[in-house]
Design a protein around this motif. Structure first.
Motif, PDB file in Angstrom:
ATOM      1  N   THR A   5       0.791  -1.225  -0.013  1.00 21.18           N
ATOM      2  CA  THR A   5       0.076   0.120  -0.095  1.00 21.18           C
ATOM      3  C   THR A   5       0.930   1.352   0.024  1.00 21.18           C
ATOM      4  OG1 THR A   5      -0.164  -0.176   2.396  1.00 21.18           O
ATOM      5  CG2 THR A   5      -1.960  -1.016   1.324  1.00 21.18           C
ATOM      6  N   SER A   6       0.360   2.220  -0.323  1.00 21.79           N
ATOM      7  CA  SER A   6       0.813   3.677  -0.413  1.00 21.79           C
ATOM      8  C   SER A   6      -0.288   4.744  -0.150  1.00 21.79           C
ATOM      9  CB  SER A   6       1.610   3.873  -1.511  1.00 21.79           C
ATOM     10  OG  SER A   6       0.750   3.987  -2.859  1.00 21.79           O
ATOM     11  N   PHE A   7       0.237   5.911  -0.038  1.00 17.20           N
ATOM     12  CA  PHE A   7      -0.894   6.977  -0.003  1.00 17.20           C
ATOM     13  C   PHE A   7      -0.725   7.809  -1.118  1.00 17.20           C
ATOM     14  CE2 PHE A   7       0.277   5.848   4.637  1.00 17.20           C
ATOM     15  CZ  PHE A   7      -0.905   5.516   5.019  1.00 17.20           C
ATOM     16  N   ALA A   8      -1.931   8.521  -1.638  1.00 21.85           N
ATOM     17  CA  ALA A   8      -1.816   9.381  -2.498  1.00 21.85           C
ATOM     18  C   ALA A   8      -2.546  10.703  -1.828  1.00 21.85           C
ATOM     19  CB  ALA A   8      -2.772   8.927  -3.681  1.00 21.85           C
ATOM     20  N   LEU A   9      -1.998  11.874  -2.085  1.00 26.66           N
ATOM     21  CA  LEU A   9      -2.691  12.923  -1.453  1.00 26.66           C
ATOM     22  C   LEU A   9      -3.268  13.681  -2.617  1.00 26.66           C
ATOM     23  CD1 LEU A   9       0.129  13.974   0.931  1.00 26.66           C
ATOM     24  CD2 LEU A   9      -1.768  12.818   1.613  1.00 26.66           C
ATOM     25  N   TYR A  10      -4.499  14.028  -2.521  1.00 26.43           N
ATOM     26  CA  TYR A  10      -5.059  14.783  -3.572  1.00 26.43           C
ATOM     27  C   TYR A  10      -5.763  15.972  -2.730  1.00 26.43           C
ATOM     28  CZ  TYR A  10      -5.550  10.309  -6.042  1.00 26.43           C
ATOM     29  OH  TYR A  10      -5.094   9.371  -6.615  1.00 26.43           O
ATOM     30  N   PRO A  11      -6.019  17.165  -3.639  1.00 25.73           N
ATOM     31  CA  PRO A  11      -6.365  18.530  -2.924  1.00 25.73           C
ATOM     32  C   PRO A  11      -7.564  18.428  -1.815  1.00 25.73           C
ATOM     33  CG  PRO A  11      -6.172  18.932  -5.272  1.00 25.73           C
ATOM     34  CD  PRO A  11      -5.924  17.393  -4.839  1.00 25.73           C
ATOM     35  N   LEU A  12      -8.224  17.391  -1.912  1.00 28.88           N
ATOM     36  CA  LEU A  12      -9.403  17.336  -0.872  1.00 28.88           C
ATOM     37  C   LEU A  12      -9.435  15.949  -0.027  1.00 28.88           C
ATOM     38  CD1 LEU A  12     -12.478  18.710  -3.189  1.00 28.88           C
ATOM     39  CD2 LEU A  12     -11.127  19.783  -1.438  1.00 28.88           C
ATOM     40  N   SER A  13      -8.450  15.372  -0.466  1.00 25.28           N
ATOM     41  CA  SER A  13      -8.533  13.947   0.129  1.00 25.28           C
ATOM     42  C   SER A  13      -6.991  13.306   0.272  1.00 25.28           C
ATOM     43  CB  SER A  13      -9.489  12.942  -0.290  1.00 25.28           C
ATOM     44  OG  SER A  13      -9.187  12.790  -1.637  1.00 25.28           O
ATOM     45  N   LYS A  14      -6.961  12.214   1.544  1.00 16.07           N
ATOM     46  CA  LYS A  14      -5.872  11.261   1.299  1.00 16.07           C
ATOM     47  C   LYS A  14      -6.300  10.007   1.267  1.00 16.07           C
ATOM     48  CE  LYS A  14      -2.249   9.827   4.493  1.00 16.07           C
ATOM     49  NZ  LYS A  14      -1.832   9.782   6.036  1.00 16.07           N
ATOM     50  N   VAL A  15      -5.527   9.321   0.192  1.00 15.76           N
ATOM     51  CA  VAL A  15      -6.181   8.024  -0.220  1.00 15.76           C
ATOM     52  C   VAL A  15      -4.950   6.949   0.184  1.00 15.76           C
ATOM     53  CG1 VAL A  15      -7.019   6.703  -2.283  1.00 15.76           C
ATOM     54  CG2 VAL A  15      -7.680   8.884  -1.970  1.00 15.76           C
ATOM     55  N   CYS A  16      -5.893   5.767   0.474  1.00 17.05           N
ATOM     56  CA  CYS A  16      -4.776   4.587   0.742  1.00 17.05           C
ATOM     57  C   CYS A  16      -4.906   3.754  -0.552  1.00 17.05           C
ATOM     58  CB  CYS A  16      -5.385   3.689   1.802  1.00 17.05           C
ATOM     59  SG  CYS A  16      -4.217   2.242   1.981  1.00 17.05           S
ATOM     60  N   VAL A  17      -3.766   3.735  -1.387  1.00 16.83           N
ATOM     61  CA  VAL A  17      -3.456   3.045  -2.586  1.00 16.83           C
ATOM     62  C   VAL A  17      -3.048   1.612  -2.598  1.00 16.83           C
ATOM     63  CG1 VAL A  17      -2.655   3.088  -4.943  1.00 16.83           C
ATOM     64  CG2 VAL A  17      -3.116   5.400  -3.564  1.00 16.83           C
ATOM     65  N   VAL A  18      -3.830   0.759  -3.051  1.00 13.18           N
ATOM     66  CA  VAL A  18      -3.326  -0.828  -3.201  1.00 13.18           C
ATOM     67  C   VAL A  18      -2.563  -0.976  -4.309  1.00 13.18           C
ATOM     68  CG1 VAL A  18      -4.046  -3.277  -3.352  1.00 13.18           C
ATOM     69  CG2 VAL A  18      -5.535  -1.614  -1.886  1.00 13.18           C
TER      70      VAL A  18
END
Length: 137
Positions: free
Chosen positions: A68-81
């Motif tokens: 897993t990793s994290f993606a930071l978007y302007p309106l959210s933080k997402v856990c990426v498989v």
């Protein structure tokens, strides 16, 4: 959760010790993509940029790996498989909603994402939100 498998979130400082148990499954999970070399993924696990989850049957038979990793978007933080694969999926896939999703939420994530083959939509029951199209130049 079934007692036949155990799930372990490998701390970055333990990746080197666990890598020999996971390497074959990581290689297999990466085999259908062309953007990342195995050594770069390994380095990202050592630095903590990505996290490796091992699913094993006691005593030490690793049957699945998740990265897993994290993606930071302007309106959210997402856990990426980033990568997911293994054997005997029906014995371990439940750990994604049971363990990984609550962990991701505790890390401040609002969503989970996976970029993969169409079959994952059916297996995971997640909603398709976009399609990735690619053209080689």
């Amino acid at each position: 959760m079934s007692s036949s498998v155990n799930v372990y979130l490998v701390p970055p400082h333990e990746v080197q010790a666990h890598w020999p148990l996971a390497e074959t499954l990581v290689r297999k999970a990466l085999s259908r993509q062309t953007d990342y070399e195995e050594v770069a993924v390994y380095r990202s696990l050592i630095t903590g940029e990505r996290r490796m989850w091992l699913v094993h049957k006691p005593p030490h038979n690793v049957v699945a790996v998740l990265i897993t990793s994290f993606a930071l978007y302007p309106l959210s933080k997402v856990c990426v498989v980033f990568a997911l694969g293994g054997n005997d999926m029906d014995e371990w896939l439940h750990f994604l909603p049971d363990l990984v999703e609550p962990w991701a939420k505790a890390q401040g994530c609002s969503h989970m994402e996976l970029k993969g083959r169409d079959g994952w939509e059916r297996v995971l029951g997640w909603r398709k939100e976009a399609v990735v199209l690619r053209k080689e130049l």
